[in-house]
Design a protein around this motif. Structure first.
Motif, PDB file in Angstrom:
ATOM      1  N   ILE A  43      39.611  43.015  47.937  1.00 13.82           N
ATOM      2  CA  ILE A  43      39.154  41.638  48.138  1.00 13.82           C
ATOM      3  C   ILE A  43      39.252  41.228  49.604  1.00 13.82           C
ATOM      4  O   ILE A  43      38.305  40.679  50.176  1.00 13.82           O
ATOM      5  N   THR A  44      40.391  41.493  50.206  1.00 10.09           N
ATOM      6  CA  THR A  44      40.613  41.018  51.575  1.00 10.09           C
ATOM      7  C   THR A  44      39.812  41.813  52.602  1.00 10.09           C
ATOM      8  O   THR A  44      39.296  41.244  53.569  1.00 10.09           O
ATOM      9  N   ARG A  45      39.693  43.124  52.408  1.00 13.42           N
ATOM     10  CA  ARG A  45      38.951  43.944  53.369  1.00 13.42           C
ATOM     11  C   ARG A  45      37.453  43.661  53.337  1.00 13.42           C
ATOM     12  O   ARG A  45      36.768  43.778  54.350  1.00 13.42           O
ATOM     13  N   ASN A  46      36.951  43.290  52.169  1.00 20.37           N
ATOM     14  CA  ASN A  46      35.517  43.046  52.019  1.00 20.37           C
ATOM     15  C   ASN A  46      35.162  41.561  52.004  1.00 20.37           C
ATOM     16  O   ASN A  46      34.012  41.198  51.766  1.00 20.37           O
ATOM     17  N   ASN A  47      36.176  40.722  52.237  1.00 21.16           N
ATOM     18  CA  ASN A  47      35.962  39.274  52.307  1.00 21.16           C
ATOM     19  C   ASN A  47      35.249  38.745  51.059  1.00 21.16           C
ATOM     20  O   ASN A  47      34.269  37.996  51.143  1.00 21.16           O
ATOM     21  N   ILE A  48      35.743  39.155  49.904  1.00 21.98           N
ATOM     22  CA  ILE A  48      35.143  38.761  48.627  1.00 21.98           C
ATOM     23  C   ILE A  48      35.782  37.469  48.130  1.00 21.98           C
ATOM     24  O   ILE A  48      37.008  37.342  48.083  1.00 21.98           O
ATOM     25  N   ASP A  49      34.944  36.537  47.772  1.00 22.44           N
ATOM     26  CA  ASP A  49      35.432  35.249  47.289  1.00 22.44           C
ATOM     27  C   ASP A  49      35.872  35.369  45.830  1.00 22.44           C
ATOM     28  O   ASP A  49      35.382  36.218  45.078  1.00 22.44           O
ATOM     29  N   LEU A  50      36.798  34.505  45.445  1.00 24.95           N
ATOM     30  CA  LEU A  50      37.288  34.447  44.075  1.00 24.95           C
ATOM     31  C   LEU A  50      36.831  33.148  43.430  1.00 24.95           C
ATOM     32  O   LEU A  50      36.730  32.115  44.088  1.00 24.95           O
ATOM     33  N   GLY A  51      36.580  33.207  42.136  1.00 23.80           N
ATOM     34  CA  GLY A  51      36.274  31.999  41.387  1.00 23.80           C
ATOM     35  C   GLY A  51      37.197  31.900  40.189  1.00 23.80           C
ATOM     36  O   GLY A  51      37.390  32.881  39.465  1.00 23.80           O
ATOM     37  N   ILE A  52      37.818  30.740  39.998  1.00 22.89           N
ATOM     38  CA  ILE A  52      38.682  30.533  38.836  1.00 22.89           C
ATOM     39  C   ILE A  52      37.804  29.984  37.719  1.00 22.89           C
ATOM     40  O   ILE A  52      37.410  28.820  37.728  1.00 22.89           O
ATOM     41  N   SER A  53      37.500  30.840  36.762  1.00 23.74           N
ATOM     42  CA  SER A  53      36.563  30.484  35.704  1.00 23.74           C
ATOM     43  C   SER A  53      37.213  29.652  34.609  1.00 23.74           C
ATOM     44  O   SER A  53      36.598  28.748  34.052  1.00 23.74           O
ATOM     45  N   TYR A  54      38.472  29.962  34.291  1.00 26.02           N
ATOM     46  CA  TYR A  54      39.166  29.239  33.218  1.00 26.02           C
ATOM     47  C   TYR A  54      40.660  29.468  33.376  1.00 26.02           C
ATOM     48  O   TYR A  54      41.099  30.579  33.685  1.00 26.02           O
ATOM     49  N   SER A  55      41.436  28.426  33.176  1.00 26.73           N
ATOM     50  CA  SER A  55      42.889  28.565  33.237  1.00 26.73           C
ATOM     51  C   SER A  55      43.534  27.505  32.361  1.00 26.73           C
ATOM     52  O   SER A  55      42.929  26.475  32.065  1.00 26.73           O
ATOM     53  N   ASN A  56      44.754  27.776  31.932  1.00 26.64           N
ATOM     54  CA  ASN A  56      45.487  26.773  31.165  1.00 26.64           C
ATOM     55  C   ASN A  56      46.661  26.221  31.962  1.00 26.64           C
ATOM     56  O   ASN A  56      47.602  25.658  31.410  1.00 26.64           O
ATOM     57  N   ILE A  57      46.565  26.401  33.290  1.00 28.03           N
ATOM     58  CA  ILE A  57      47.580  25.871  34.197  1.00 28.03           C
ATOM     59  C   ILE A  57      46.917  25.669  35.559  1.00 28.03           C
ATOM     60  O   ILE A  57      45.966  26.370  35.905  1.00 28.03           O
ATOM     61  N   ASP A  58      47.386  24.700  36.309  1.00 28.75           N
ATOM     62  CA  ASP A  58      46.818  24.466  37.637  1.00 28.75           C
ATOM     63  C   ASP A  58      47.174  25.623  38.568  1.00 28.75           C
ATOM     64  O   ASP A  58      48.340  26.026  38.668  1.00 28.75           O
ATOM     65  N   ILE A  59      46.165  26.151  39.244  1.00 29.30           N
ATOM     66  CA  ILE A  59      46.376  27.269  40.161  1.00 29.30           C
ATOM     67  C   ILE A  59      45.283  27.254  41.216  1.00 29.30           C
ATOM     68  O   ILE A  59      44.159  26.801  40.953  1.00 29.30           O
ATOM     69  N   THR A  60      45.601  27.718  42.405  1.00 27.40           N
ATOM     70  CA  THR A  60      44.637  27.750  43.500  1.00 27.40           C
ATOM     71  C   THR A  60      44.309  29.201  43.864  1.00 27.40           C
ATOM     72  O   THR A  60      45.003  30.141  43.452  1.00 27.40           O
ATOM     73  N   LYS A  61      43.271  29.370  44.667  1.00 26.72           N
ATOM     74  CA  LYS A  61      42.918  30.710  45.140  1.00 26.72           C
ATOM     75  C   LYS A  61      44.042  31.316  45.971  1.00 26.72           C
ATOM     76  O   LYS A  61      44.300  32.523  45.900  1.00 26.72           O
TER      77      LYS A  61
END
Length: 237
Positions: A43-61
């Motif tokens: 993820i970090t080497r290729n600068n790939i973005d993350l998306g939080i699709s669903y969660s049952n708790i508050d969380i950030t990237k």
């Protein structure tokens, strides 16, 4: 490898879980990546973005990246799921994506996954009929942007009408925005992350065409239940 399992149900089964989607093409980028590198390094080497699709708790990237930094899950774990989906004949170009389910409390990746989809045969006709009635169509999904844009092109709607990698609250926000633009808004959904949007819409429609096994609170959120997507054409709207 487990198939025919809802990733949303896996998240909902235990507290402190989140479904994370990688914003890159499984069929080209991920499958061709070096398999033994960690997911974090990929993820970090290729600068790939993350998306939080669903969660049952508050969380950030940032929370997710912090957990991944110390997790040993490898890219090959995701590649295995991509191959499994392809072997079963599913399309990973539309309505799809690869990612993982993370446990925030244990601070580990519990599952890696790839979702593959098939359009129901009625979809193109239903979209054409809705457009003939001058009804605008939007897509709001937890899937990655690239896959949803290909879906939009396939079913002949504008890619500007696509809202990608939106979670439960994000879908409800989309409905609220559309209600300011239109007299009435119908929401058609089939998953746990559709609950708030179904409630927010003027008419919330739950489709059971994909599965009859749904959570009780999802059934309660809907105004109307259909078993074939074509049935929405009969709804007075």
């Amino acid at each position: 490898i487990c198939d025919f399992i809802s990733s949303l149900d896996l998240v909902e089964y235990k507290k402190n879980r989140a479904l994370v989607v990688l914003q890159t093409d499984p069929a080209s980028c991920i499958i061709n990546a070096k398999p033994n590198q960690t997911i974090y390094n990929f993820i970090t080497r290729n600068n790939i973005d993350l998306g939080i699709s669903y969660s049952n708790i508050d969380i950030t990237k940032d929370d997710i990246l912090d957990i991944l930094k110390k997790d040993n899950s490898k890219v090959r774990d995701i590649q295995d799921t991509i191959r499994a989906v392809l072997e079963r004949g599913y399309d990973i170009e539309i309505c799809s994506g690869s990612g993982f389910i993370i446990n925030i409390e244990k601070r580990i990746v519990e599952f890696t996954l790839t979702a593959g989809g098939k359009l129901f045969p009625e979809v193109l006709d239903v979209v054409s009929e809705l457009k003939r009635k001058n009804i605008d169509i939007y897509v709001a999904s937890g899937d990655r942007k690239g896959a949803l844009e290909k879906l939009a092109i396939t079913i002949n709607i504008s890619t500007s009408n696509v809202f990608a990698t939106v979670d439960t609250k994000g879908k409800a926000l989309v409905i609220r925005r559309l209600k300011k633009k239109y007299d009435k808004v119908m929401m058609v959904g089939d998953g746990l992350n559709d609950i708030l949007a179904l409630k927010e819409a003027d008419i919330g429609v739950l489709t059971l065409q994909q599965s009859n096994k749904v959570h009780e609170k999802l059934l309660k959120a809907a105004d109307i239940i259909v078993y074939n997507i074509r049935e929405i054409l009969d709804i007075k709207f």
